[in-house]
Scaffold this active site. Structure first.
Site, PDB file in Angstrom:
ATOM      1  N   ASP A   3       0.828  -1.213   0.000  1.00 13.28           N
ATOM      2  CA  ASP A   3       0.000   0.000   0.000  1.00 13.28           C
ATOM      3  C   ASP A   3       0.864   1.266   0.000  1.00 13.28           C
ATOM      4  OD1 ASP A   3      -2.306   1.471  -0.013  1.00 13.28           O
ATOM      5  OD2 ASP A   3      -2.728   1.233   2.122  1.00 13.28           O
ATOM      6  N   GLY A   4       0.311   2.340  -0.564  1.00  7.69           N
ATOM      7  CA  GLY A   4       0.974   3.647  -0.504  1.00  7.69           C
ATOM      8  C   GLY A   4       1.564   4.120  -1.820  1.00  7.69           C
ATOM      9  N   GLY A  14       0.057   5.378  -4.449  1.00  4.21           N
ATOM     10  CA  GLY A  14      -0.561   6.639  -4.868  1.00  4.21           C
ATOM     11  C   GLY A  14      -0.004   7.816  -4.078  1.00  4.21           C
ATOM     12  N   TRP A  63       2.847   7.973  -2.483  1.00  4.48           N
ATOM     13  CA  TRP A  63       4.275   8.131  -2.823  1.00  4.48           C
ATOM     14  C   TRP A  63       4.408   9.005  -4.069  1.00  4.48           C
ATOM     15  CZ3 TRP A  63       7.588   6.915  -6.878  1.00  4.48           C
ATOM     16  CH2 TRP A  63       8.940   6.802  -6.571  1.00  4.48           C
ATOM     17  N   ARG A 110      -0.598   8.887 -10.090  1.00  2.85           N
ATOM     18  CA  ARG A 110      -0.626   7.673  -9.265  1.00  2.85           C
ATOM     19  C   ARG A 110       0.107   6.496  -9.909  1.00  2.85           C
ATOM     20  NH1 ARG A 110      -4.062   7.197  -5.245  1.00  2.85           N
ATOM     21  NH2 ARG A 110      -4.326   4.987  -5.699  1.00  2.85           N
ATOM     22  N   ASN A 115     -10.605  -2.875  -6.308  1.00  2.00           N
ATOM     23  CA  ASN A 115      -9.802  -1.988  -7.164  1.00  2.00           C
ATOM     24  C   ASN A 115     -10.441  -1.750  -8.538  1.00  2.00           C
ATOM     25  OD1 ASN A 115      -6.521  -3.111  -5.955  1.00  2.00           O
ATOM     26  ND2 ASN A 115      -7.771  -1.366  -5.310  1.00  2.00           N
ATOM     27  N   ARG A 152     -11.816   1.746  -9.130  1.00  3.22           N
ATOM     28  CA  ARG A 152     -10.967   2.931  -9.311  1.00  3.22           C
ATOM     29  C   ARG A 152     -11.245   3.541 -10.695  1.00  3.22           C
ATOM     30  NH1 ARG A 152      -5.168   2.304  -6.262  1.00  3.22           N
ATOM     31  NH2 ARG A 152      -6.095   1.757  -4.274  1.00  3.22           N
ATOM     32  N   GLU A 164       0.448 -13.462  12.395  1.00  2.00           N
ATOM     33  CA  GLU A 164       0.967 -12.278  13.080  1.00  2.00           C
ATOM     34  C   GLU A 164       0.849 -11.114  12.100  1.00  2.00           C
ATOM     35  OE1 GLU A 164       1.853 -12.187  16.216  1.00  2.00           O
ATOM     36  OE2 GLU A 164       1.468 -14.335  16.394  1.00  2.00           O
TER      37      GLU A 164
HETATM   38  C1  FPP Z   1      -1.831   0.017  -3.480  1.00  2.47           C
HETATM   39  O1  FPP Z   1      -1.410   1.355  -3.454  1.00  2.47           O
HETATM   40  C2  FPP Z   1      -1.244  -0.731  -4.589  1.00  2.47           C
HETATM   41  C3  FPP Z   1      -1.925  -1.353  -5.592  1.00  2.47           C
HETATM   42  C4  FPP Z   1      -3.393  -1.331  -5.678  1.00  2.47           C
HETATM   43  C5  FPP Z   1      -1.252  -2.038  -6.721  1.00  2.47           C
HETATM   44  C6  FPP Z   1       0.055  -2.711  -6.465  1.00  2.47           C
HETATM   45  C7  FPP Z   1       0.672  -3.032  -7.764  1.00  2.47           C
HETATM   46  C8  FPP Z   1       1.988  -3.006  -8.061  1.00  2.47           C
HETATM   47  C9  FPP Z   1       3.036  -2.669  -7.076  1.00  2.47           C
HETATM   48  C10 FPP Z   1       2.372  -3.267  -9.480  1.00  2.47           C
HETATM   49  C11 FPP Z   1       3.184  -4.470  -9.798  1.00  2.47           C
HETATM   50  C12 FPP Z   1       2.864  -5.667  -9.044  1.00  2.47           C
HETATM   51  C13 FPP Z   1       3.098  -6.960  -9.393  1.00  2.47           C
HETATM   52  C14 FPP Z   1       2.967  -7.954  -8.333  1.00  2.47           C
HETATM   53  C15 FPP Z   1       3.450  -7.454 -10.748  1.00  2.47           C
HETATM   54  P1  FPP Z   1      -2.495   2.519  -3.540  1.00  2.47           P
HETATM   55  O2  FPP Z   1      -2.697   2.860  -4.979  1.00  2.47           O
HETATM   56  O3  FPP Z   1      -3.743   2.097  -2.838  1.00  2.47           O
HETATM   57  O4  FPP Z   1      -1.783   3.685  -2.782  1.00  2.47           O
HETATM   58  P2  FPP Z   1      -2.499   4.860  -1.925  1.00  2.47           P
HETATM   59  O5  FPP Z   1      -3.195   4.193  -0.768  1.00  2.47           O
HETATM   60  O6  FPP Z   1      -1.356   5.707  -1.481  1.00  2.47           O
HETATM   61  O7  FPP Z   1      -3.446   5.555  -2.839  1.00  2.47           O
END
Ligand code: FPP
Length: 245
Positions: A20-21, A23, A25, A33, A68, A71, A207
């Site tokens: 998570d995080g 977006g 970042w 995003r 998701n 979105r 855990e």
């Molecule tokens: C959550 O951050 C992340 C995701 C929904 C997607 C994760 C996907 C990847 C890292 C791409 C590649 C992955 C693989 C395994 C091939 P968020 O968008 O919810 O962040 P935020 O909470 O800061 O908005």
């Protein structure tokens, strides 16, 4: 370095991560995003390699949840494109590292190109034995439980099984997670203290470890810290400390 402090005999067999995080970042850097998701791929490589080097048997990553899909379309399309590209681009690295790729979730909702790349990578890596990397794609725990309930109900209705045969073991076997041990450690990045519909059944005794590090910044050192924290905990599974001693 924290890696040396890890007891290799007490490693979690299965680690699950809510990445998570991404977006936030990207936003911090004044970027879109998707830039965060793109940079999250480096962290995926780091933890996969880190887990394989240590001897962790399974790593499940929450890459795309059922929720998701809600979105904005532009982000969903960009994420799917990134997933397809990453799966295709990383197959050689998976082979080099002896990592088998697998997936959990609702395959029927994935775009055909995503399914094709996924199936090709799963087929190419199927004989690798060092570690299994499981991608949760179009996955949510409630979806998996409802899906399993339907399959079991159908079997009961057709007389293939009796109601008495519906037990924990049968539910375990019917979930899309059935091939792997339940995670012993679940990590969530970015400071959010939620499970967000991830592996609800499977984490009954896991855990939980939360860190404020945003996913694109997550590196092996952070993984080692989480494992060390896991190893410092007493896992009682409902018993008392005295019984464990
Ligand atoms: C959550 O951050 C992340 C995701 C929904 C997607 C994760 C996907 C990847 C890292 C791409 C590649 C992955 C693989 C395994 C091939 P968020 O968008 O919810 O962040 P935020 O909470 O800061 O908005």
């Amino acid at each position: 370095m924290s890696k040396e402090k890890i007891d290799k005999n007490r490693l979690p067999k299965h680690i699950a991560i809510i990445m998570d995080g991404n977006g936030r970042w990207a936003k911090e850097k004044g970027k879109f995003r998707i830039f965060g998701h793109q940079n999250g791929v480096k962290a995926v490589r780091e933890v996969s390699e880190g887990c394989a080097e240590l001897g962790v048997e399974c790593l499940t990553l929450y890459a795309f949840s059922t929720e998701n899909w809600n979105r904005p379309k532009i982000e969903v399309n960009a994420l799917m494109t990134l997933l397809v590209k990453t799966i295709k681009g990383e197959t050689d690295t998976l082979m080099k590292n002896g990592i088998k790729l697998d997936a959990i979730g609702d395959r029927s909702t994935l775009p055909v190109d995503c399914l094709r790349e996924l199936d090709e990578a799963m087929e190419a890596t199927k004989d690798n034995t060092r570690m299994t990397l499981i991608l949760a794609l179009s996955y949510s725990a409630k979806w998996d439980i409802v899906n399993a309930t339907r399959i079991i109900a159908q079997k009961a209705a057709s007389g293939e099984i009796s109601i008495d045969e519906v037990n924990e073991d049968l539910i375990n076997k019917t979930l899309t997670t059935h091939k792997y041990p339940h995670p012993e450690l679940m990590i969530r990045t970015s400071g959010e203290l939620r499970i967000s519909n991830f592996l609800l059944w499977e984490i009954a005794y896991s855990e939980l470890y939360f860190t404020t590090v945003l996913w694109p910044d997550y590196r092996k050192e952070h993984l080692y810290e989480a494992i060390l924290d896991f190893q410092s905990r007493e896992r009682r599974f409902g018993k008392t400390s005295e019984q464990l001693a």
